[in-house]
Design a protein around this motif. Structure first.
Motif, PDB file in Angstrom:
ATOM      1  N   VAL A  99       3.763 -11.299 -10.678  1.00 55.73           N
ATOM      2  CA  VAL A  99       3.574 -10.853 -12.065  1.00 55.73           C
ATOM      3  C   VAL A  99       3.769  -9.335 -12.150  1.00 55.73           C
ATOM      4  N   ILE A 100       3.286  -8.609 -11.137  1.00 60.65           N
ATOM      5  CA  ILE A 100       3.472  -7.149 -11.084  1.00 60.65           C
ATOM      6  C   ILE A 100       4.960  -6.817 -11.023  1.00 60.65           C
ATOM      7  N   TYR A 101       5.687  -7.568 -10.213  1.00 62.19           N
ATOM      8  CA  TYR A 101       7.131  -7.367 -10.074  1.00 62.19           C
ATOM      9  C   TYR A 101       7.843  -7.703 -11.384  1.00 62.19           C
ATOM     10  N   ARG A 102       7.481  -8.819 -12.009  1.00 58.68           N
ATOM     11  CA  ARG A 102       8.107  -9.229 -13.271  1.00 58.68           C
ATOM     12  C   ARG A 102       7.847  -8.215 -14.390  1.00 58.68           C
ATOM     13  N   ALA A 103       6.654  -7.594 -14.363  1.00 56.11           N
ATOM     14  CA  ALA A 103       6.281  -6.619 -15.400  1.00 56.11           C
ATOM     15  C   ALA A 103       6.932  -5.257 -15.164  1.00 56.11           C
ATOM     16  N   LYS A 104       7.698  -5.144 -14.079  1.00 53.29           N
ATOM     17  CA  LYS A 104       8.405  -3.903 -13.727  1.00 53.29           C
ATOM     18  C   LYS A 104       7.463  -2.762 -13.357  1.00 53.29           C
ATOM     19  N   PHE A 105       6.308  -3.109 -12.762  1.00 55.59           N
ATOM     20  CA  PHE A 105       5.400  -2.084 -12.260  1.00 55.59           C
ATOM     21  C   PHE A 105       5.771  -1.712 -10.825  1.00 55.59           C
ATOM     22  N   ALA A 106       6.723  -2.455 -10.239  1.00 56.15           N
ATOM     23  CA  ALA A 106       7.169  -2.201  -8.865  1.00 56.15           C
ATOM     24  C   ALA A 106       8.662  -2.525  -8.759  1.00 56.15           C
ATOM     25  N   PRO A 107       9.410  -1.771  -7.933  1.00 56.86           N
ATOM     26  CA  PRO A 107      10.857  -2.002  -7.811  1.00 56.86           C
ATOM     27  C   PRO A 107      11.217  -3.267  -7.040  1.00 56.86           C
ATOM     28  N   THR A 108      10.339  -3.687  -6.116  1.00 52.27           N
ATOM     29  CA  THR A 108      10.591  -4.892  -5.315  1.00 52.27           C
ATOM     30  C   THR A 108       9.305  -5.701  -5.195  1.00 52.27           C
ATOM     31  N   ILE A 109       9.438  -6.944  -4.787  1.00 51.18           N
ATOM     32  CA  ILE A 109       8.269  -7.794  -4.585  1.00 51.18           C
ATOM     33  C   ILE A 109       7.411  -7.248  -3.446  1.00 51.18           C
ATOM     34  N   PHE A 110       8.042  -6.612  -2.460  1.00 49.47           N
ATOM     35  CA  PHE A 110       7.305  -6.047  -1.321  1.00 49.47           C
ATOM     36  C   PHE A 110       6.481  -4.838  -1.761  1.00 49.47           C
ATOM     37  N   ALA A 111       7.055  -4.019  -2.644  1.00 50.31           N
ATOM     38  CA  ALA A 111       6.331  -2.868  -3.192  1.00 50.31           C
ATOM     39  C   ALA A 111       5.175  -3.347  -4.065  1.00 50.31           C
ATOM     40  N   ALA A 112       5.400  -4.434  -4.811  1.00 52.20           N
ATOM     41  CA  ALA A 112       4.353  -5.000  -5.676  1.00 52.20           C
ATOM     42  C   ALA A 112       3.155  -5.428  -4.836  1.00 52.20           C
ATOM     43  N   ARG A 113       3.435  -6.056  -3.703  1.00 51.72           N
ATOM     44  CA  ARG A 113       2.359  -6.511  -2.814  1.00 51.72           C
ATOM     45  C   ARG A 113       1.569  -5.324  -2.266  1.00 51.72           C
ATOM     46  N   GLN A 114       2.281  -4.257  -1.928  1.00 49.39           N
ATOM     47  CA  GLN A 114       1.622  -3.057  -1.390  1.00 49.39           C
ATOM     48  C   GLN A 114       0.728  -2.399  -2.447  1.00 49.39           C
ATOM     49  N   ILE A 115       1.227  -2.339  -3.700  1.00 44.58           N
ATOM     50  CA  ILE A 115       0.447  -1.749  -4.799  1.00 44.58           C
ATOM     51  C   ILE A 115      -0.847  -2.526  -5.015  1.00 44.58           C
ATOM     52  N   VAL A 116      -0.756  -3.854  -4.941  1.00 50.20           N
ATOM     53  CA  VAL A 116      -1.947  -4.698  -5.108  1.00 50.20           C
ATOM     54  C   VAL A 116      -2.915  -4.480  -3.948  1.00 50.20           C
ATOM     55  N   ASN A 117      -2.403  -4.498  -2.725  1.00 52.18           N
ATOM     56  CA  ASN A 117      -3.246  -4.342  -1.534  1.00 52.18           C
ATOM     57  C   ASN A 117      -3.979  -3.005  -1.506  1.00 52.18           C
ATOM     58  N   HIS A 118      -3.365  -1.979  -2.099  1.00 52.31           N
ATOM     59  CA  HIS A 118      -3.977  -0.649  -2.106  1.00 52.31           C
ATOM     60  C   HIS A 118      -4.953  -0.451  -3.273  1.00 52.31           C
ATOM     61  N   GLY A 119      -5.193  -1.518  -4.028  1.00 49.27           N
ATOM     62  CA  GLY A 119      -6.219  -1.478  -5.064  1.00 49.27           C
ATOM     63  C   GLY A 119      -5.845  -0.781  -6.354  1.00 49.27           C
ATOM     64  N   HIS A 120      -4.547  -0.720  -6.668  1.00 52.23           N
ATOM     65  CA  HIS A 120      -4.110  -0.044  -7.899  1.00 52.23           C
ATOM     66  C   HIS A 120      -4.038  -0.966  -9.115  1.00 52.23           C
ATOM     67  N   ILE A 121      -4.377  -2.241  -8.929  1.00 54.55           N
ATOM     68  CA  ILE A 121      -4.211  -3.213 -10.017  1.00 54.55           C
ATOM     69  C   ILE A 121      -5.556  -3.792 -10.485  1.00 54.55           C
ATOM     70  N   HIS A 122      -5.692  -3.901 -11.813  1.00 57.39           N
ATOM     71  CA  HIS A 122      -6.879  -4.514 -12.408  1.00 57.39           C
ATOM     72  C   HIS A 122      -6.456  -5.774 -13.171  1.00 57.39           C
ATOM     73  N   VAL A 123      -7.211  -6.841 -12.996  1.00 55.43           N
ATOM     74  CA  VAL A 123      -6.961  -8.081 -13.734  1.00 55.43           C
ATOM     75  C   VAL A 123      -8.157  -8.328 -14.645  1.00 55.43           C
ATOM     76  N   ASN A 124      -7.894  -8.348 -15.938  1.00 56.19           N
ATOM     77  CA  ASN A 124      -8.964  -8.504 -16.944  1.00 56.19           C
ATOM     78  C   ASN A 124     -10.084  -7.481 -16.733  1.00 56.19           C
ATOM     79  N   GLY A 125      -9.679  -6.241 -16.403  1.00 61.30           N
ATOM     80  CA  GLY A 125     -10.649  -5.147 -16.267  1.00 61.30           C
ATOM     81  C   GLY A 125     -11.302  -5.025 -14.910  1.00 61.30           C
ATOM     82  N   ARG A 126     -11.016  -5.953 -13.994  1.00 60.45           N
ATOM     83  CA  ARG A 126     -11.629  -5.907 -12.653  1.00 60.45           C
ATOM     84  C   ARG A 126     -10.565  -5.681 -11.588  1.00 60.45           C
TER      85      ARG A 126
END
Length: 203
Positions: A99-126
């Motif tokens: 979903v992060i990749y589809r929303a264009k918050f990351a250039p690749t699916i691998f970058a999207a996974r890294q962004i999530v793992n590093h705690g930069h993403i909130h889902v419904n405020g959490r």
């Protein structure tokens, strides 16, 4: 977290297709396989070989998820009502990293996974740092304050390389997952054949 054990573009060369539609893919220059024997005439694949290739391509596209994870998703798709191949795609598209990749918050699916793992993403405020977390229709995904200053994310959001699909509604650094897509709605750069993946696992 699944770890990529080899260069991701090797998968493009092995499959002979630009799986992610990236301009840097070596397939854009050389369509034959890697290695000194890559230019040899390709032998005709057996039915098993065709099914295996379809599975490897789909599995690789979603960030090279592990075989255990992929088989688990398939098993869940089988248990659901309706077409198993459509269910499989729907479940894969509900992963947070996708979903992060589809929303264009990351250039690749691998970058999207890294962004999530590093705690930069909130889902419904959490805060959520699990890349495989399942997103439901109506959920709101946001990039955290620190993430909004990252060059990687800023460049991805401004890139004209691809557009966000209709089932992900993007507004700045926030996106709402509208609905689970069908196979026809998913913007794959190459043809994916989940029906062959179902055949592979149901042998």
């Amino acid at each position: 977290m699944s770890k990529r054990t080899s260069a991701k573009y090797k998968l493009d060369r092995r499959m002979g297709e630009n799986i992610w539609g990236r301009p840097k893919s070596p397939v854009n220059k050389r369509e034959y396989g890697p290695g000194q024997h890559g230019q040899r005439r390709k032998s005709k694949l057996s039915d098993f070989g065709v099914q295996l290739k379809a599975k490897q391509k789909l599995k690789g596209y979603y960030g090279d998820v592990t075989e255990k994870q992929f088989r688990k998703v398939y098993a869940e798709a089988v248990r659901m009502k309706g077409d198993t191949s459509q269910n499989l795609i729907g479940l894969l598209e509900q992963r947070l990293d996708m979903v992060i990749y589809r929303a264009k918050f990351a250039p690749t699916i691998f970058a999207a996974r890294q962004i999530v793992n590093h705690g930069h993403i909130h889902v419904n405020g959490r805060k959520c740092n699990i890349a495989s977390a399942r997103i439901k229709p109506g959920d709101v995904i946001e990039v955290g304050p620190k993430g909004r200053e990252m060059a990687l994310i800023l460049e991805a959001t401004q890139s004209s390389e691809r557009e966000a699909p209709e089932y992900v509604n993007v507004d700045g650094f926030a996106a709402q997952y509208v609905r689970v897509p069908t196979l026809d709605e998913v913007p794959y750069p190459v043809k994916m054949e989940p029906n062959l993946v179902v055949e592979f696992y149901s042998r």
